[in-house]
Enzyme design. Structure first.
Site, mmCIF file in Angstrom:
data_model
loop_
_atom_site.group_PDB
_atom_site.id
_atom_site.type_symbol
_atom_site.label_atom_id
_atom_site.label_comp_id
_atom_site.label_asym_id
_atom_site.label_seq_id
_atom_site.Cartn_x
_atom_site.Cartn_y
_atom_site.Cartn_z
ATOM 1 C CD GLU A 177 29.877 47.131 42.273
ATOM 2 O OE1 GLU A 177 30.428 46.136 41.784
ATOM 3 O OE2 GLU A 177 30.454 48.223 42.383
ATOM 4 C CD GLU A 290 31.540 53.302 44.293
ATOM 5 O OE1 GLU A 290 32.060 52.981 43.207
ATOM 6 O OE2 GLU A 290 31.198 52.450 45.138
HETATM 7 O O1 G3I Z 1 45.741 44.665 47.878
HETATM 8 C C1 G3I Z 1 46.015 43.740 46.818
HETATM 9 C C2 G3I Z 1 47.493 43.388 46.817
HETATM 10 O O2 G3I Z 1 47.801 42.712 48.051
HETATM 11 C C3 G3I Z 1 47.796 42.496 45.636
HETATM 12 O O3 G3I Z 1 49.183 42.237 45.588
HETATM 13 C C4 G3I Z 1 47.351 43.202 44.356
HETATM 14 C C5 G3I Z 1 47.620 42.298 43.167
HETATM 15 O O4 G3I Z 1 46.514 42.242 42.326
HETATM 16 O O5 G3I Z 1 45.935 43.480 44.417
HETATM 17 C C6 G3I Z 1 45.653 44.366 45.477
HETATM 18 O O6 G3I Z 1 44.266 44.565 45.506
HETATM 19 C C7 G3I Z 1 43.808 45.509 44.531
HETATM 20 C C8 G3I Z 1 42.864 46.474 45.265
HETATM 21 O O7 G3I Z 1 42.244 47.389 44.340
HETATM 22 C C9 G3I Z 1 43.607 47.273 46.342
HETATM 23 O O8 G3I Z 1 44.569 48.089 45.726
HETATM 24 C C10 G3I Z 1 42.993 44.746 43.480
HETATM 25 O O9 G3I Z 1 43.874 43.952 42.718
HETATM 26 C C11 G3I Z 1 42.289 45.737 42.569
HETATM 27 O O10 G3I Z 1 41.386 45.044 41.711
HETATM 28 C C12 G3I Z 1 41.424 46.673 43.419
HETATM 29 O O11 G3I Z 1 40.805 47.597 42.541
HETATM 30 C C13 G3I Z 1 39.737 48.322 43.144
HETATM 31 C C14 G3I Z 1 38.403 47.826 42.539
HETATM 32 O O12 G3I Z 1 37.336 48.573 43.145
HETATM 33 C C15 G3I Z 1 38.160 46.371 42.804
HETATM 34 O O13 G3I Z 1 37.714 46.216 44.099
HETATM 35 C C16 G3I Z 1 39.896 49.794 42.783
HETATM 36 O O14 G3I Z 1 41.074 50.313 43.398
HETATM 37 C C17 G3I Z 1 38.698 50.578 43.301
HETATM 38 O O15 G3I Z 1 38.731 51.930 42.852
HETATM 39 C C18 G3I Z 1 37.400 49.953 42.774
HETATM 40 O O16 G3I Z 1 36.339 50.605 43.378
HETATM 41 C C19 G3I Z 1 35.043 50.078 43.034
HETATM 42 C C20 G3I Z 1 34.147 50.174 44.250
HETATM 43 O O17 G3I Z 1 34.715 49.447 45.325
HETATM 44 C C21 G3I Z 1 32.745 49.678 43.935
HETATM 45 N N1 G3I Z 1 32.176 50.376 42.782
HETATM 46 C C22 G3I Z 1 33.036 50.347 41.579
HETATM 47 C C23 G3I Z 1 34.405 50.913 41.893
HETATM 48 C C24 G3I Z 1 35.285 50.952 40.654
HETATM 49 O O18 G3I Z 1 35.512 49.641 40.197
#
Ligand code: G3I
Length: 385
Positions: A177, A290
């Site tokens: 991205e 994805e």
């Molecule tokens: O692990 C932390 C935790 O320690 C913390 O307490 C908590 C509080 O916010 O956040 C946790 O991290 C979360 C992470 O997922 C792991 O669970 C993030 O907040 C949350 O934003 C993150 O969401 C992921 C998102 O990417 C952002 O990276 C989604 O699960 C995941 O499905 C999504 O996947 C992305 C691909 O990587 C790239 N393409 C788009 C796709 C959908 O957005």
């Protein structure tokens, strides 16, 4: 040890009535030679799912999660555990425990190998600054870093991560991205990300080069969304890919995310197929990385356990099946597709209900009770052809 799907049934995992010829039988499509994984193996095709390591490690839902993953897929991609914020805890400090469970620490087999699933690594450089993309310490310390310091840290990170799992990760998203959704004046419309500010567009060339040095056998991808079906962002991605090749970056292919909905139309000769053909002309491969096909959900209040899990119109699940089948049909019609990864194992843990505040969901192949949805049979039917 492969867990037979019939064992899962006796373990109380109910399946769609349409798929059961009789309550006691193991219906034909579930016999070993016709489920998704065995068909993919037979077709030498890769079909994966994005999963959290914790759901596999912690026997989630009485082991149904891990059993379903092992039974139906031959590829595993960690949804978040291999992203920089999950691993990169300090300039030269790395947290590998969660990934080691799946990939195995050096010299040992992890869950993926024990269950015969290839591993897809997501992602070495998440090239945007918002969201779960950059470690907090880097957001804080990074701006004061020199170009050399930033470059050295990125090099050491890629070498540490891709080097640790050398020979175990079949393919990497090296960068994800990096292209902006809004027009700007940067080359290839690249985002104004930390890595771009520090190193210019060359950060991408360096990332591919360092990933290849760390693991020469892994396939290396540039991964993007919003490019499905072609258009301006897709053209930026093609121009970037061409430039990366001209710079000597060891890029295998492009990752097309395909976060779409059940109304998405994909048909031979349209923009989807034209993009695939343009990738082929660049002599690159591609993966659908994805895939999820969202369906409109019944409006339920926040906190309702079924929020984001009950389709507004159950007939949309048949539309969803057709859309899933059209993606697999497109992939199977091209010689340079290296596989399809679905973003989420079951609707129960999909990112979409949270992202859409409950408006969309039910985007994966298995419902919240691990029952295969019409989309499962639809892609099995495509693979059977
Ligand atoms: O692990 C932390 C935790 O320690 C913390 O307490 C908590 C509080 O916010 O956040 C946790 O991290 C979360 C992470 O997922 C792991 O669970 C993030 O907040 C949350 O934003 C993150 O969401 C992921 C998102 O990417 C952002 O990276 C989604 O699960 C995941 O499905 C999504 O996947 C992305 C691909 O990587 C790239 N393409 C788009 C796709 C959908 O957005």
């Amino acid at each position: 040890m492969m867990i037979s799907l019939c064992t899962l049934i006796s373990a109380g995992i109910s399946l769609t009535s349409a798929s059961l010829s009789s309550p006691n039988a193991c219906p034909s499509w579930q016999s070993q030679d016709l489920n998704l994984r065995s068909l993919a193996q037979k077709r030498r095709f890769i079909v994966g799912s994005a999963m959290p390591a914790s759901n596999l490690k912690n026997d989630v839902d009485g082991g149904k999660y891990a059993a379903t993953a092992a039974e139906h897929f031959n590829l595993l991609e960690l949804e978040n555990d291999l992203k920089p914020p999950a691993i990169w805890t300090g300039p030269h400090d790395y947290h590998f425990a969660d990934v080691d469970y799946i990939a195995g620490e050096p010299g040992k087999k992890g869950w993926a190998q024990q269950h015969g699933l290839k591993l897809r690594g997501h992602v070495l450089v998440y090239a945007r600054d918002e969201g779960y993309t950059l470690p907090q310490w880097l957001r804080t310390k990074g701006p004061a870093m020199s170009k050399e310091e930033a470059s050295g840290l990125l090099h050491d990170y890629i070498k540490a991560v891709a080097g640790r799992y050398r020979g175990k990760v079949a393919m990497w998203d090296v960068a994800n991205e990096a292209i902006d959704d809004r027009p700007n004046k940067n080359p290839f419309n690249l985002r104004d990300s930390f890595w771009f500010r520090k190193l210019g567009p060359e950060f991408l060339v360096l990332a591919f080069r360092w990933a290849h040095e760390a693991d020469p056998r892994a396939e290396l991808y540039y991964n993007e969304y919003g490019i499905e079906g072609g258009g301006t962002k897709a053209q930026h991605m093609l121009d970037l890919a061409k430039w990366l090749k001209e710079q000597g970056a060891p890029i295998t292919g492009l990752g097309l995310q395909y976060h779409i909905d059940c109304k998405t139309s994909i048909a031979p000769g349209d923009g989807h197929y034209q993009l695939i053909d343009a990738i082929r002309k660049l002599r690159l491969g591609y993966m659908i990385t994805e895939l999820d096909v969202a369906v409109r959900m019944k409006r339920l209040p926040a906190g309702d356990p079924n929020r984001g899990l009950i389709p507004e119109d159950p007939a949309d699940l048949d539309l969803q099946a057709k859309t899933y089948a059209s993606v697999f049909q497109m992939a199977r019609s091209s010689r340079n597709c290296h596989g399809i990864n679905i973003w989420g194992l079951t609707d129960k843990y999909s990112w979409i209900p949270g992202f859409s505040r409950g408006r969309d969901g039910a985007a994966t192949l298995f419902d919240k009770d691990y029952k295969p949805k019409p989309a499962y049979q639809a892609i099995v039917d495509v693979l059977k052809r």
